[in-house]
Design an enzyme around this catalytic site. Sequence first.
Site, PDB file in Angstrom:
ATOM      1  N   CYS A  76       0.804  18.435  -6.852  1.00  0.00           N
ATOM      2  CA  CYS A  76       1.681  16.902  -6.707  1.00  0.00           C
ATOM      3  C   CYS A  76       2.068  16.739  -8.035  1.00  0.00           C
ATOM      4  O   CYS A  76       1.642  16.454  -8.683  1.00  0.00           O
ATOM      5  CB  CYS A  76       0.486  16.277  -6.510  1.00  0.00           C
ATOM      6  SG  CYS A  76      -0.809  16.653  -4.966  1.00  0.00           S
ATOM      7  N   CYS A  79       1.828  13.840  -9.996  1.00  0.00           N
ATOM      8  CA  CYS A  79       1.316  12.990 -10.445  1.00  0.00           C
ATOM      9  C   CYS A  79       0.221  13.343 -12.115  1.00  0.00           C
ATOM     10  O   CYS A  79      -0.056  14.529 -12.011  1.00  0.00           O
ATOM     11  CB  CYS A  79       0.096  13.640  -9.478  1.00  0.00           C
ATOM     12  SG  CYS A  79      -1.422  12.378  -9.913  1.00  0.00           S
ATOM     13  N   CYS A 116      -9.646  -0.803  -3.463  1.00  0.00           N
ATOM     14  CA  CYS A 116      -9.208   0.795  -3.382  1.00  0.00           C
ATOM     15  C   CYS A 116      -9.624   1.412  -4.182  1.00  0.00           C
ATOM     16  O   CYS A 116      -9.358   1.233  -5.310  1.00  0.00           O
ATOM     17  CB  CYS A 116      -7.787   1.238  -2.665  1.00  0.00           C
ATOM     18  SG  CYS A 116      -7.566   2.774  -2.169  1.00  0.00           S
ATOM     19  N   CYS A 147     -11.542   0.006   0.645  1.00  0.00           N
ATOM     20  CA  CYS A 147     -10.379   1.330   1.078  1.00  0.00           C
ATOM     21  C   CYS A 147     -10.937   2.909   0.284  1.00  0.00           C
ATOM     22  O   CYS A 147     -11.446   2.766  -1.162  1.00  0.00           O
ATOM     23  CB  CYS A 147      -8.884   1.150   1.032  1.00  0.00           C
ATOM     24  SG  CYS A 147      -7.904   2.383   1.114  1.00  0.00           S
ATOM     25  N   CYS A 207      -5.244   4.208   6.385  1.00  0.00           N
ATOM     26  CA  CYS A 207      -3.846   4.213   5.040  1.00  0.00           C
ATOM     27  C   CYS A 207      -2.874   4.665   4.911  1.00  0.00           C
ATOM     28  O   CYS A 207      -3.880   6.129   4.183  1.00  0.00           O
ATOM     29  CB  CYS A 207      -4.536   2.968   4.348  1.00  0.00           C
ATOM     30  SG  CYS A 207      -3.489   2.738   2.727  1.00  0.00           S
ATOM     31  N   ARG A 279       2.879  -2.107   2.748  1.00  0.00           N
ATOM     32  CA  ARG A 279       2.913  -2.146   0.899  1.00  0.00           C
ATOM     33  C   ARG A 279       3.298  -2.061  -0.025  1.00  0.00           C
ATOM     34  O   ARG A 279       4.099  -0.585   0.415  1.00  0.00           O
ATOM     35  CB  ARG A 279       1.117  -1.159   0.808  1.00  0.00           C
ATOM     36  CG  ARG A 279       0.886  -2.856  -0.953  1.00  0.00           C
ATOM     37  CD  ARG A 279      -0.841  -1.846  -1.089  1.00  0.00           C
ATOM     38  NE  ARG A 279      -1.584  -2.259   0.188  1.00  0.00           N
ATOM     39  CZ  ARG A 279      -2.035  -1.527   1.089  1.00  0.00           C
ATOM     40  NH1 ARG A 279      -1.911  -0.217   0.923  1.00  0.00           N
ATOM     41  NH2 ARG A 279      -3.199  -1.801   1.609  1.00  0.00           N
TER      42      ARG A 279
HETATM   43  N1  SAM Z   1      -6.704  12.869  -4.749  1.00  0.00           N
HETATM   44  C1  SAM Z   1      -6.738  11.893  -3.497  1.00  0.00           C
HETATM   45  C2  SAM Z   1      -4.982  12.623  -2.341  1.00  0.00           C
HETATM   46  O1  SAM Z   1      -4.088  12.854  -3.626  1.00  0.00           O
HETATM   47  O2  SAM Z   1      -5.325  12.191  -0.803  1.00  0.00           O
HETATM   48  C3  SAM Z   1      -6.262  10.289  -3.943  1.00  0.00           C
HETATM   49  C4  SAM Z   1      -5.562  10.196  -4.904  1.00  0.00           C
HETATM   50  S1  SAM Z   1      -3.720  10.245  -5.072  1.00  0.00           S
HETATM   51  C5  SAM Z   1      -3.394   9.066  -6.374  1.00  0.00           C
HETATM   52  C6  SAM Z   1      -2.640   8.662  -4.314  1.00  0.00           C
HETATM   53  C7  SAM Z   1      -1.593   9.119  -3.420  1.00  0.00           C
HETATM   54  O3  SAM Z   1      -1.046   7.817  -5.167  1.00  0.00           O
HETATM   55  C8  SAM Z   1      -0.810  10.135  -3.829  1.00  0.00           C
HETATM   56  O4  SAM Z   1      -1.042  10.136  -2.476  1.00  0.00           O
HETATM   57  C9  SAM Z   1       0.426   9.200  -3.868  1.00  0.00           C
HETATM   58  O5  SAM Z   1       1.386   9.229  -2.442  1.00  0.00           O
HETATM   59  C10 SAM Z   1       0.354   8.481  -5.453  1.00  0.00           C
HETATM   60  N2  SAM Z   1       1.224   8.509  -5.871  1.00  0.00           N
HETATM   61  C11 SAM Z   1       0.070   9.725  -7.036  1.00  0.00           C
HETATM   62  N3  SAM Z   1       1.247   9.150  -8.566  1.00  0.00           N
HETATM   63  C12 SAM Z   1       2.256   8.633  -8.409  1.00  0.00           C
HETATM   64  C13 SAM Z   1       3.254   8.387  -9.174  1.00  0.00           C
HETATM   65  N4  SAM Z   1       3.246   9.106  -9.803  1.00  0.00           N
HETATM   66  N5  SAM Z   1       4.627   7.663  -8.369  1.00  0.00           N
HETATM   67  C14 SAM Z   1       3.892   7.290  -7.051  1.00  0.00           C
HETATM   68  N6  SAM Z   1       3.085   7.576  -6.599  1.00  0.00           N
HETATM   69  C15 SAM Z   1       1.921   8.086  -6.887  1.00  0.00           C
HETATM   70  C1  DTB Z   2      -0.844   4.570  -2.928  1.00  0.00           C
HETATM   71  O1  DTB Z   2      -0.173   5.325  -1.484  1.00  0.00           O
HETATM   72  N1  DTB Z   2      -0.616   4.310  -3.741  1.00  0.00           N
HETATM   73  C2  DTB Z   2      -2.010   4.304  -4.503  1.00  0.00           C
HETATM   74  C3  DTB Z   2      -3.270   4.966  -3.567  1.00  0.00           C
HETATM   75  N2  DTB Z   2      -2.387   4.700  -3.021  1.00  0.00           N
HETATM   76  C4  DTB Z   2      -4.388   5.036  -4.058  1.00  0.00           C
HETATM   77  C5  DTB Z   2      -1.484   5.443  -5.744  1.00  0.00           C
HETATM   78  C6  DTB Z   2      -0.361   4.682  -6.725  1.00  0.00           C
HETATM   79  C7  DTB Z   2      -0.489   5.973  -7.768  1.00  0.00           C
HETATM   80  C8  DTB Z   2       0.845   5.649  -8.652  1.00  0.00           C
HETATM   81  C9  DTB Z   2       0.181   6.918 -10.307  1.00  0.00           C
HETATM   82  C10 DTB Z   2      -1.198   6.420 -10.893  1.00  0.00           C
HETATM   83  O2  DTB Z   2      -1.694   4.668 -11.307  1.00  0.00           O
HETATM   84  O3  DTB Z   2      -1.198   6.910 -11.557  1.00  0.00           O
HETATM   85 FE1  SF4 Z   3      -2.045  15.311  -6.308  1.00  0.00          FE
HETATM   86 FE2  SF4 Z   3      -2.944  13.613  -7.913  1.00  0.00          FE
HETATM   87 FE3  SF4 Z   3      -4.683  13.424  -5.566  1.00  0.00          FE
HETATM   88 FE4  SF4 Z   3      -4.690  16.041  -7.008  1.00  0.00          FE
HETATM   89  S1  SF4 Z   3      -4.412  13.320  -7.758  1.00  0.00           S
HETATM   90  S2  SF4 Z   3      -4.308  15.122  -4.820  1.00  0.00           S
HETATM   91  S3  SF4 Z   3      -2.475  15.662  -8.408  1.00  0.00           S
HETATM   92  S4  SF4 Z   3      -1.535  12.958  -5.592  1.00  0.00           S
END
Ligand code: SAM
Ligand code: DTB
Ligand code: SF4
Length: 335
Positions: A76, A79, A116, A147, A207, A279
Amino acid sequence: MSSVLEQALTFHAPRPGPTPAAQGPWSVDAVEALFNLPFPELMHQAQTVHRAHFDPTRVEFATLLSVKTGGCPEDCNYCPQAARFDTGVEASKLMEPAEVRIAAQRAKDAGATRFCMGAAWRSPKDRDIEKVAELVRTVKALGLETCATLGMLEDGQAQTLQGAGLDYYNHNLDSAPDFYGNVITTRQYQDRLDTLARVRSAGVKVCCGGIVGMGETRRQRAGLVAELANLTPHPESVPINNLVKVEGTPLADQADLDPFEFVRTIAVARITMPTARVRLSAGRQQMGDGVQALCFLAGANSIFYGDKLLTTGNPDTEADVRLLERLGMRRAAPA
Ligand code: SAM
Ligand code: DTB
Ligand code: SF4
């Protein structure tokens, strides 16, 4: 205060009758047409829908905890937890129940009603699910809504979490189907829809939201909202994230989204998903109080509350409490 003014400022329970929002299915054209409305018209529609279903002065506080950080095999592009990007995030093991209990109690004491737990997994193994189920029981026992966001789920895993007391599962669609491939290649859009279906059929509330500001067009933002609104039923909780640009990720140098476009996205989500908690999620720290206030007017009624999201910063709790006070708004009571 005069009784007329008092009445004007009092929340009225939803009245029967038509709202300006037609129910779905939503075409991308119809959602884009909402985006294209003059800002005052869009805000008026969003407010009207919001007030028909919610007290517009109340905002839900949800606290996030990264229970398993970093080292994720997915790609991603936004991320900081993807192992392949050099972002300085250290990989950690899954937290123990005792540590999570302390964090959840602290969140509750600070005023959160939902907790969460996020894990940087592509998809948890059954033994991970058993451990997270224990975390869910621990948090639930404190009287918080629970959550979790753990990646893709297999058959049976959502049921196990439901049995432990999981209220919501967060799994985002992230973007429109025709933009998704620019951001993630290691899992498909359909994989996400499949996980959402498993969550729904296990009786766990959904969610599901996305991220804007990743270089998508307005039509693609409309495409994301249409996908979310056409999930039947629509998600109970819809996080709208503004991209947090993290050094080392491919999106680190992405141009800023116009803040009014972010507010429009909130308004369109509110209109198309009238009963969801919309949210105002990642990106608040970079946003400024004025834009946040506009988001509340556009129908956002939930925030992530606590100094940290998963790995990046969030406004501190005192600043959030003060912001709501300045706006004459309050924390939503527990469900
Ligand atoms: N690994 C799991 C997944 O991807 O479903 C759960 C954690 S993941 C960090 C949850 C969400 O955080 C992602 O789907 C994304 O929408 C959001 N997210 C992650 N990094 C972000 C960023 N730099 N800015 C905004 N949203 C972010
Ligand atoms: C969502 O939509 N946003 C949150 C939660 N679900 C898990 C995560 C945002 C993560 C932003 C980047 C970070 O702090 O790593
Ligand atoms: Fe993608 Fe980050 Fe979730 Fe891994 S933790 S699946 S890199 S959003």
